[in-house]
Design a protein around this motif. Structure first.
Motif, PDB file in Angstrom:
ATOM      1  N   GLY A 118      -1.771 -59.372 -31.749  1.00  0.00           N
ATOM      2  CA  GLY A 118      -0.621 -60.485 -31.504  1.00  0.00           C
ATOM      3  C   GLY A 118      -1.158 -61.907 -31.476  1.00  0.00           C
ATOM      4  N   PHE A 119      -2.109 -62.142 -30.787  1.00  0.00           N
ATOM      5  CA  PHE A 119      -2.932 -63.548 -30.574  1.00  0.00           C
ATOM      6  C   PHE A 119      -4.002 -63.768 -31.387  1.00  0.00           C
ATOM      7  N   ASP A 120      -4.122 -64.635 -31.863  1.00  0.00           N
ATOM      8  CA  ASP A 120      -5.305 -65.117 -32.925  1.00  0.00           C
ATOM      9  C   ASP A 120      -6.490 -65.515 -31.952  1.00  0.00           C
ATOM     10  N   ARG A 121      -5.964 -66.073 -30.988  1.00  0.00           N
ATOM     11  CA  ARG A 121      -7.134 -66.564 -29.962  1.00  0.00           C
ATOM     12  C   ARG A 121      -6.373 -66.611 -28.495  1.00  0.00           C
ATOM     13  N   ILE A 122      -7.412 -66.141 -27.425  1.00  0.00           N
ATOM     14  CA  ILE A 122      -6.968 -66.056 -25.865  1.00  0.00           C
ATOM     15  C   ILE A 122      -7.873 -66.982 -25.306  1.00  0.00           C
ATOM     16  N   LEU A 123      -7.298 -67.896 -24.718  1.00  0.00           N
ATOM     17  CA  LEU A 123      -7.979 -68.832 -23.985  1.00  0.00           C
ATOM     18  C   LEU A 123      -7.733 -68.557 -22.266  1.00  0.00           C
ATOM     19  N   VAL A 124      -9.039 -68.215 -21.547  1.00  0.00           N
ATOM     20  CA  VAL A 124      -8.807 -67.980 -20.300  1.00  0.00           C
ATOM     21  C   VAL A 124      -9.276 -69.143 -19.173  1.00  0.00           C
ATOM     22  N   ALA A 125      -8.402 -69.479 -18.506  1.00  0.00           N
ATOM     23  CA  ALA A 125      -8.631 -70.506 -17.553  1.00  0.00           C
ATOM     24  C   ALA A 125      -8.123 -70.085 -16.276  1.00  0.00           C
ATOM     25  N   ASP A 126      -8.800 -69.446 -15.377  1.00  0.00           N
ATOM     26  CA  ASP A 126      -8.538 -68.894 -14.176  1.00  0.00           C
ATOM     27  C   ASP A 126      -8.551 -69.610 -13.094  1.00  0.00           C
ATOM     28  N   GLY A 127      -7.610 -69.932 -12.614  1.00  0.00           N
ATOM     29  CA  GLY A 127      -7.526 -70.683 -11.086  1.00  0.00           C
ATOM     30  C   GLY A 127      -7.310 -69.935 -10.029  1.00  0.00           C
ATOM     31  N   GLY A 128      -7.816 -68.551  -9.998  1.00  0.00           N
ATOM     32  CA  GLY A 128      -7.609 -67.659  -8.906  1.00  0.00           C
ATOM     33  C   GLY A 128      -5.967 -67.661  -8.338  1.00  0.00           C
ATOM     34  N   ASP A 129      -5.866 -67.734  -7.215  1.00  0.00           N
ATOM     35  CA  ASP A 129      -4.428 -67.576  -6.622  1.00  0.00           C
ATOM     36  C   ASP A 129      -3.535 -68.573  -6.896  1.00  0.00           C
ATOM     37  N   LYS A 130      -4.234 -69.845  -7.533  1.00  0.00           N
ATOM     38  CA  LYS A 130      -3.256 -70.960  -8.286  1.00  0.00           C
ATOM     39  C   LYS A 130      -2.688 -70.526  -9.601  1.00  0.00           C
ATOM     40  N   GLY A 131      -3.534 -69.437 -10.125  1.00  0.00           N
ATOM     41  CA  GLY A 131      -2.942 -69.181 -11.515  1.00  0.00           C
ATOM     42  C   GLY A 131      -3.883 -69.874 -12.523  1.00  0.00           C
ATOM     43  N   ILE A 132      -3.162 -70.565 -13.574  1.00  0.00           N
ATOM     44  CA  ILE A 132      -3.847 -71.062 -14.531  1.00  0.00           C
ATOM     45  C   ILE A 132      -4.630 -72.351 -14.164  1.00  0.00           C
ATOM     46  N   ASP A 133      -5.832 -72.516 -14.373  1.00  0.00           N
ATOM     47  CA  ASP A 133      -6.383 -73.804 -14.240  1.00  0.00           C
ATOM     48  C   ASP A 133      -6.220 -74.737 -15.134  1.00  0.00           C
ATOM     49  N   TRP A 134      -5.446 -75.482 -15.093  1.00  0.00           N
ATOM     50  CA  TRP A 134      -4.841 -76.400 -16.058  1.00  0.00           C
ATOM     51  C   TRP A 134      -5.848 -77.387 -16.627  1.00  0.00           C
ATOM     52  N   HIS A 135      -6.695 -77.927 -15.794  1.00  0.00           N
ATOM     53  CA  HIS A 135      -7.588 -78.882 -16.148  1.00  0.00           C
ATOM     54  C   HIS A 135      -8.690 -78.329 -16.993  1.00  0.00           C
ATOM     55  N   ALA A 136      -9.012 -77.213 -16.476  1.00  0.00           N
ATOM     56  CA  ALA A 136     -10.070 -76.483 -17.313  1.00  0.00           C
ATOM     57  C   ALA A 136      -9.487 -76.132 -18.622  1.00  0.00           C
ATOM     58  N   ALA A 137      -8.279 -75.812 -18.697  1.00  0.00           N
ATOM     59  CA  ALA A 137      -7.675 -75.425 -19.903  1.00  0.00           C
ATOM     60  C   ALA A 137      -7.685 -76.681 -20.990  1.00  0.00           C
ATOM     61  N   PHE A 138      -7.187 -77.547 -20.438  1.00  0.00           N
ATOM     62  CA  PHE A 138      -7.204 -79.117 -21.329  1.00  0.00           C
ATOM     63  C   PHE A 138      -8.395 -79.251 -21.723  1.00  0.00           C
ATOM     64  N   SER A 139      -9.456 -79.380 -20.805  1.00  0.00           N
ATOM     65  CA  SER A 139     -10.826 -79.609 -21.228  1.00  0.00           C
ATOM     66  C   SER A 139     -11.353 -78.790 -22.289  1.00  0.00           C
ATOM     67  N   GLU A 140     -10.915 -77.433 -22.396  1.00  0.00           N
ATOM     68  CA  GLU A 140     -11.528 -76.535 -23.327  1.00  0.00           C
ATOM     69  C   GLU A 140     -10.941 -77.030 -24.688  1.00  0.00           C
ATOM     70  N   MET A 141      -9.530 -77.242 -24.686  1.00  0.00           N
ATOM     71  CA  MET A 141      -8.892 -77.583 -25.827  1.00  0.00           C
ATOM     72  C   MET A 141      -9.437 -78.703 -26.496  1.00  0.00           C
TER      73      MET A 141
END
Length: 226
Positions: A122-145
């Motif tokens: 279904g997806f060509d790539r899965i990015l994992v940015a785990d922020g624990g109880d907060k859900g997605i770690d947006w800063h980590a995700a944007f840094s990876e992108m």
């Protein structure tokens, strides 16, 4: 943090709703608004869409305008930007029309969400940015992108996704199309959902341009930073 430049592009009713209380998938913007949206999509390397938006709309907007496709080719970009669905739990129906569109599809999720898609395509790539109880770690995700060479992000909603990114100060510009209708309703979604901000803490914007095309207004803002 080095991160991509991020623009939110949203159409809303004159009373500030992005859809009705039933979250109807019908877009109320005119063909002019759709052309504007496609132009902004064509400028991006990445499109971010929330899972609720894709569940109700079932598809995303690809670039189809020949001039915009040529523009992307001349700039050394692939024909279509990467469409990234953002979801903490990744509970997304694999039968949605989205999965048959001829576009690059990525998923941005947590470790829990990634497990749902380990054994299915279904997806060509899965990015994992785990922020624990907060859900997605947006800063980590944007840094990876950014590390992947992705420089421009377009955020197309919905309101929960936009709220999360505004709260983390990750949106640089906003395009709002003000459409000539009144939707109303206490629970109809707005461009920025979530808990909201106290007035004294509310992010401030600088108006860059305003234009009128027939009965719609196109408002371009930049986030003010101290």
């Amino acid at each position: 943090m080095t991160r991509p430049h991020t623009t939110a592009i949203l159409a809303m009713s004159a009373d500030g709703k992005i859809t009705d209380a039933a979250r109807s998938p019908t877009l109320f913007g005119s063909p002019n608004d759709k052309a504007h949206l496609e132009t902004q999509v064509a400028l991006a390397d990445v499109i971010l869409v929330g899972a609720t938006t894709i569940r109700h709309g079932e598809t995303v907007l690809p670039v189809t305008n020949p001039e915009l496709l040529k523009q992307r080719e001349q700039q050394g970009q692939p024909p279509q930007p990467i469409q990234i669905i953002c979801s903490r739990n990744a509970e997304i129906n694999p039968q949605l029309k989205f999965f048959s569109q001829p576009i690059p599809r990525w998923l941005l999720t947590t470790r829990e969400g990634a497990k749902r898609w380990e054994q299915q395509p279904g997806f060509d790539r899965i990015l994992v940015a785990d922020g624990g109880d907060k859900g997605i770690d947006w800063h980590a995700a944007f840094s990876e992108m950014a590390q992947l060479g992705l420089e421009r992000i377009a955020v197309l909603g919905g309101g929960e996704l936009v709220a999360s990114l505004v709260a983390e100060d990750l949106i640089d510009e906003f395009w709002f199309t003000l459409c000539p209708l009144i939707i109303g309703g206490a629970v109809a979604p707005t461009p920025v959902e979530g808990a909201g901000f106290l007035t004294v803490q509310a992010p401030r914007l600088e108006l860059l341009s305003v234009s009128q095309v027939e009965h719609e207004l196109f408002l371009h803002y930049r986030r003010q930073r101290k």
